[in-house]
Scaffold this active site. Structure first.
Site, PDB file in Angstrom:
ATOM      1  N   HIS A 193       0.829  -1.198   0.000  1.00 27.22           N
ATOM      2  CA  HIS A 193       0.000   0.000   0.000  1.00 27.22           C
ATOM      3  C   HIS A 193       0.873   1.260   0.000  1.00 27.22           C
ATOM      4  O   HIS A 193       0.585   2.232  -0.707  1.00 27.22           O
ATOM      5  CB  HIS A 193      -0.917   0.026   1.225  1.00 27.22           C
ATOM      6  CG  HIS A 193      -2.148  -0.818   1.086  1.00 27.22           C
ATOM      7  ND1 HIS A 193      -2.108  -2.196   1.069  1.00 27.22           N
ATOM      8  CD2 HIS A 193      -3.460  -0.468   0.973  1.00 27.22           C
ATOM      9  CE1 HIS A 193      -3.335  -2.665   0.959  1.00 27.22           C
ATOM     10  NE2 HIS A 193      -4.177  -1.639   0.883  1.00 27.22           N
ATOM     11  N   HIS A 233       1.680  -3.302   9.338  1.00 23.47           N
ATOM     12  CA  HIS A 233       3.094  -3.328   8.970  1.00 23.47           C
ATOM     13  C   HIS A 233       3.954  -2.726  10.066  1.00 23.47           C
ATOM     14  O   HIS A 233       3.482  -1.932  10.880  1.00 23.47           O
ATOM     15  CB  HIS A 233       3.328  -2.534   7.673  1.00 23.47           C
ATOM     16  CG  HIS A 233       2.784  -3.185   6.447  1.00 23.47           C
ATOM     17  ND1 HIS A 233       3.441  -4.198   5.794  1.00 23.47           N
ATOM     18  CD2 HIS A 233       1.639  -2.961   5.756  1.00 23.47           C
ATOM     19  CE1 HIS A 233       2.729  -4.572   4.743  1.00 23.47           C
ATOM     20  NE2 HIS A 233       1.631  -3.833   4.702  1.00 23.47           N
TER      21      HIS A 233
END
Length: 229
Positions: free
Chosen positions: A149, A192
Protein backbone atom coordinates in the site's frame (compact mmCIF):
# COMPACT_ATOMS: atom_id res chain seq x y z
CA UNK A 1 7.71 -38.03 18.94
CA UNK A 2 8.02 -34.24 19.23
CA UNK A 3 11.44 -32.87 20.09
CA UNK A 4 11.65 -30.35 22.88
CA UNK A 5 12.92 -26.89 21.95
CA UNK A 6 16.25 -25.83 23.41
CA UNK A 7 15.08 -22.20 23.65
CA UNK A 8 14.00 -21.05 27.13
CA UNK A 9 10.28 -20.70 27.63
CA UNK A 10 8.96 -17.21 28.20
CA UNK A 11 6.79 -16.58 31.20
CA UNK A 12 3.19 -15.48 30.81
CA UNK A 13 4.10 -12.17 32.44
CA UNK A 14 6.21 -11.02 29.48
CA UNK A 15 5.07 -7.83 27.83
CA UNK A 16 3.31 -7.62 24.48
CA UNK A 17 6.42 -5.98 23.04
CA UNK A 18 8.49 -9.03 23.97
CA UNK A 19 5.98 -11.23 22.18
CA UNK A 20 6.18 -9.03 19.11
CA UNK A 21 9.97 -9.20 19.25
CA UNK A 22 9.82 -12.98 18.96
CA UNK A 23 7.92 -12.62 15.71
CA UNK A 24 10.78 -10.70 14.13
CA UNK A 25 13.14 -13.54 15.02
CA UNK A 26 11.29 -15.51 12.37
CA UNK A 27 12.81 -13.25 9.71
CA UNK A 28 16.26 -14.76 10.04
CA UNK A 29 15.05 -18.03 11.50
CA UNK A 30 17.09 -17.89 14.68
CA UNK A 31 17.72 -16.21 17.99
CA UNK A 32 18.74 -12.61 17.53
CA UNK A 33 21.98 -11.33 19.00
CA UNK A 34 22.93 -7.84 20.11
CA UNK A 35 24.21 -6.40 16.83
CA UNK A 36 23.19 -2.89 15.81
CA UNK A 37 20.93 -4.32 13.10
CA UNK A 38 19.08 -6.50 15.58
CA UNK A 39 18.76 -3.56 17.95
CA UNK A 40 17.17 -1.57 15.12
CA UNK A 41 14.73 -4.42 14.53
CA UNK A 42 13.83 -4.43 18.22
CA UNK A 43 13.24 -0.69 18.13
CA UNK A 44 11.19 -1.12 14.95
CA UNK A 45 8.93 -3.62 16.69
CA UNK A 46 8.52 -1.46 19.79
CA UNK A 47 7.62 1.70 17.84
CA UNK A 48 5.26 -0.31 15.63
CA UNK A 49 3.48 -1.65 18.70
CA UNK A 50 3.03 1.86 20.09
CA UNK A 51 1.62 3.19 16.82
CA UNK A 52 -0.90 0.36 16.27
CA UNK A 53 -3.68 2.26 18.07
CA UNK A 54 -6.43 0.87 15.79
CA UNK A 55 -5.28 -2.73 15.57
CA UNK A 56 -8.43 -3.91 17.34
CA UNK A 57 -11.79 -2.63 18.55
CA UNK A 58 -10.57 -2.70 22.15
CA UNK A 59 -7.47 -0.59 21.46
CA UNK A 60 -7.03 3.08 22.33
CA UNK A 61 -8.65 4.43 19.17
CA UNK A 62 -10.53 1.30 18.15
CA UNK A 63 -13.57 3.34 17.12
CA UNK A 64 -11.54 4.77 14.23
CA UNK A 65 -10.72 1.31 12.89
CA UNK A 66 -13.52 1.40 10.30
CA UNK A 67 -12.26 4.72 8.94
CA UNK A 68 -8.69 3.41 8.81
CA UNK A 69 -9.87 0.29 6.95
CA UNK A 70 -11.74 2.47 4.44
CA UNK A 71 -8.53 4.43 3.78
CA UNK A 72 -6.76 1.08 3.46
CA UNK A 73 -9.14 0.03 0.68
CA UNK A 74 -8.56 3.29 -1.23
CA UNK A 75 -4.91 2.26 -1.54
CA UNK A 76 -5.62 -1.35 -2.50
CA UNK A 77 -4.31 -2.63 -5.82
CA UNK A 78 -7.60 -3.91 -7.23
CA UNK A 79 -9.51 -0.57 -7.30
CA UNK A 80 -6.50 1.15 -8.82
CA UNK A 81 -6.11 -1.54 -11.49
CA UNK A 82 -9.79 -1.20 -12.37
CA UNK A 83 -9.59 2.57 -12.91
CA UNK A 84 -7.37 2.53 -16.04
CA UNK A 85 -8.80 -0.75 -17.33
CA UNK A 86 -12.43 0.43 -17.12
CA UNK A 87 -11.55 3.87 -18.50
CA UNK A 88 -9.76 2.42 -21.53
CA UNK A 89 -12.51 -0.13 -22.12
CA UNK A 90 -15.20 2.58 -21.95
CA UNK A 91 -13.53 5.31 -24.03
CA UNK A 92 -11.01 3.35 -26.09
CA UNK A 93 -8.07 5.09 -27.74
CA UNK A 94 -10.12 8.28 -28.08
CA UNK A 95 -9.67 9.10 -24.40
CA UNK A 96 -7.64 12.29 -23.98
CA UNK A 97 -5.53 10.69 -21.23
CA UNK A 98 -4.88 7.33 -22.91
CA UNK A 99 -1.13 7.74 -22.55
CA UNK A 100 -1.41 8.39 -18.82
CA UNK A 101 -3.91 5.54 -18.29
CA UNK A 102 -1.73 2.96 -20.06
CA UNK A 103 1.37 4.03 -18.17
CA UNK A 104 -0.59 4.13 -14.91
CA UNK A 105 -1.57 0.50 -15.48
CA UNK A 106 2.04 -0.27 -16.40
CA UNK A 107 3.28 1.29 -13.17
CA UNK A 108 0.74 -0.57 -11.06
CA UNK A 109 1.82 -3.88 -12.59
CA UNK A 110 5.47 -3.04 -11.88
CA UNK A 111 4.52 -2.27 -8.29
CA UNK A 112 2.65 -5.57 -7.85
CA UNK A 113 5.51 -7.60 -9.32
CA UNK A 114 8.21 -5.95 -7.21
CA UNK A 115 6.34 -5.96 -3.89
CA UNK A 116 5.13 -9.54 -4.33
CA UNK A 117 8.60 -10.69 -5.31
CA UNK A 118 10.31 -9.01 -2.36
CA UNK A 119 7.69 -10.31 0.07
CA UNK A 120 8.15 -13.84 -1.24
CA UNK A 121 11.92 -13.58 -0.78
CA UNK A 122 12.10 -11.79 2.60
CA UNK A 123 9.06 -13.49 4.18
CA UNK A 124 8.93 -11.18 7.18
CA UNK A 125 5.87 -11.95 9.34
CA UNK A 126 3.36 -9.19 9.95
CA UNK A 127 3.27 -7.53 13.39
CA UNK A 128 1.84 -9.67 16.18
CA UNK A 129 -1.03 -7.19 16.72
CA UNK A 130 -2.25 -7.45 13.11
CA UNK A 131 -5.58 -9.09 12.35
CA UNK A 132 -5.81 -10.74 8.93
CA UNK A 133 -9.09 -9.10 7.94
CA UNK A 134 -7.77 -7.19 4.95
CA UNK A 135 -9.69 -6.63 1.72
CA UNK A 136 -8.90 -9.35 -0.88
CA UNK A 137 -5.56 -10.95 0.01
CA UNK A 138 -3.33 -13.54 -1.66
CA UNK A 139 -0.64 -15.79 -0.22
CA UNK A 140 2.20 -13.23 -0.22
CA UNK A 141 -0.02 -10.78 1.68
CA UNK A 142 0.71 -12.80 4.81
CA UNK A 143 4.18 -11.25 4.73
CA UNK A 144 5.00 -7.75 5.85
CA UNK A 145 8.07 -6.40 4.03
CA UNK A 146 7.68 -4.13 2.16
CA UNK A 147 4.29 -2.42 2.46
CA UNK A 148 2.55 -2.66 -0.91
CA UNK A 149 0.00 0.00 0.00
CA UNK A 150 2.81 2.42 0.90
CA UNK A 151 4.79 1.75 -2.27
CA UNK A 152 1.66 2.19 -4.38
CA UNK A 153 0.61 5.39 -2.62
CA UNK A 154 4.11 6.88 -2.96
CA UNK A 155 4.38 5.92 -6.63
CA UNK A 156 0.95 7.37 -7.44
CA UNK A 157 1.66 10.61 -5.60
CA UNK A 158 4.94 11.20 -7.46
CA UNK A 159 3.43 10.09 -10.80
CA UNK A 160 0.46 12.45 -10.50
CA UNK A 161 2.72 15.26 -9.31
CA UNK A 162 4.82 14.88 -12.47
CA UNK A 163 2.05 14.18 -14.97
CA UNK A 164 -1.04 16.04 -13.75
CA UNK A 165 0.51 19.46 -14.22
CA UNK A 166 -2.90 21.05 -14.80
CA UNK A 167 -3.87 20.48 -11.15
CA UNK A 168 -3.59 23.36 -8.72
CA UNK A 169 -1.36 23.13 -5.68
CA UNK A 170 -4.50 22.35 -3.65
CA UNK A 171 -5.14 19.31 -5.85
CA UNK A 172 -1.61 18.04 -5.40
CA UNK A 173 -1.91 18.68 -1.66
CA UNK A 174 -5.03 16.49 -1.50
CA UNK A 175 -3.20 13.68 -3.31
CA UNK A 176 -0.27 14.05 -0.91
CA UNK A 177 -2.60 13.93 2.11
CA UNK A 178 -4.27 10.79 0.72
CA UNK A 179 -0.88 9.16 0.18
CA UNK A 180 0.22 9.96 3.74
CA UNK A 181 -3.13 8.70 5.11
CA UNK A 182 -2.72 5.36 3.32
CA UNK A 183 0.79 4.96 4.72
CA UNK A 184 -0.36 5.87 8.23
CA UNK A 185 -3.26 3.39 8.01
CA UNK A 186 -0.69 0.58 7.69
CA UNK A 187 0.77 1.58 11.06
CA UNK A 188 -2.30 2.39 13.13
CA UNK A 189 -4.02 -0.81 11.97
CA UNK A 190 -0.92 -2.79 12.91
CA UNK A 191 -0.59 -4.16 9.38
CA UNK A 192 3.09 -3.33 8.97
CA UNK A 193 6.22 -2.44 10.87
CA UNK A 194 7.55 1.11 10.56
CA UNK A 195 10.47 -0.11 8.45
CA UNK A 196 8.06 -1.88 6.08
CA UNK A 197 6.26 1.39 5.42
CA UNK A 198 9.44 3.46 5.08
CA UNK A 199 10.99 1.00 2.65
CA UNK A 200 7.69 0.79 0.79
CA UNK A 201 7.74 4.56 0.25
CA UNK A 202 11.32 4.43 -1.05
CA UNK A 203 10.35 1.53 -3.32
CA UNK A 204 7.37 3.53 -4.64
CA UNK A 205 9.59 6.47 -5.58
CA UNK A 206 11.99 4.05 -7.29
CA UNK A 207 9.09 2.49 -9.19
CA UNK A 208 8.03 5.92 -10.46
CA UNK A 209 11.60 6.55 -11.62
CA UNK A 210 11.59 3.19 -13.43
CA UNK A 211 8.23 4.03 -15.00
CA UNK A 212 9.50 7.40 -16.23
CA UNK A 213 12.50 5.65 -17.79
CA UNK A 214 10.33 2.99 -19.49
CA UNK A 215 7.52 5.41 -20.35
CA UNK A 216 5.30 4.24 -23.22
CA UNK A 217 4.77 6.92 -25.85
CA UNK A 218 1.35 8.18 -26.95
CA UNK A 219 1.34 6.39 -30.33
CA UNK A 220 2.22 3.06 -28.74
CA UNK A 221 -0.42 3.57 -26.05
CA UNK A 222 -3.10 4.19 -28.67
CA UNK A 223 -2.00 1.07 -30.55
CA UNK A 224 -2.13 -1.02 -27.38
CA UNK A 225 -5.61 0.17 -26.49
CA UNK A 226 -6.90 -0.36 -30.03
CA UNK A 227 -5.52 -3.90 -30.03
CA UNK A 228 -7.12 -4.97 -26.75
CA UNK A 229 -10.34 -2.94 -26.74
Amino acid sequence: MKRRSDAPKQSSGNSTISTANSVVRGVDGGQRGDSWFNQLLDLDVQVTHRLSVCSGKDTKYGLLRHLAKFIEITGHGIPWLLIPICSMYTYGAEHSNTELLVNLLYGLVIDLILTAGIKAIVRRPRPAVNKMDMFVTVSVDHYSFPSGHSSRAAMLFLLFLLELTFLSWQGHLLIFMWSVSVCMSRLILGRHHVSDVCCGIVLGFAECAILQTLWITSNKCNAIVQYFV
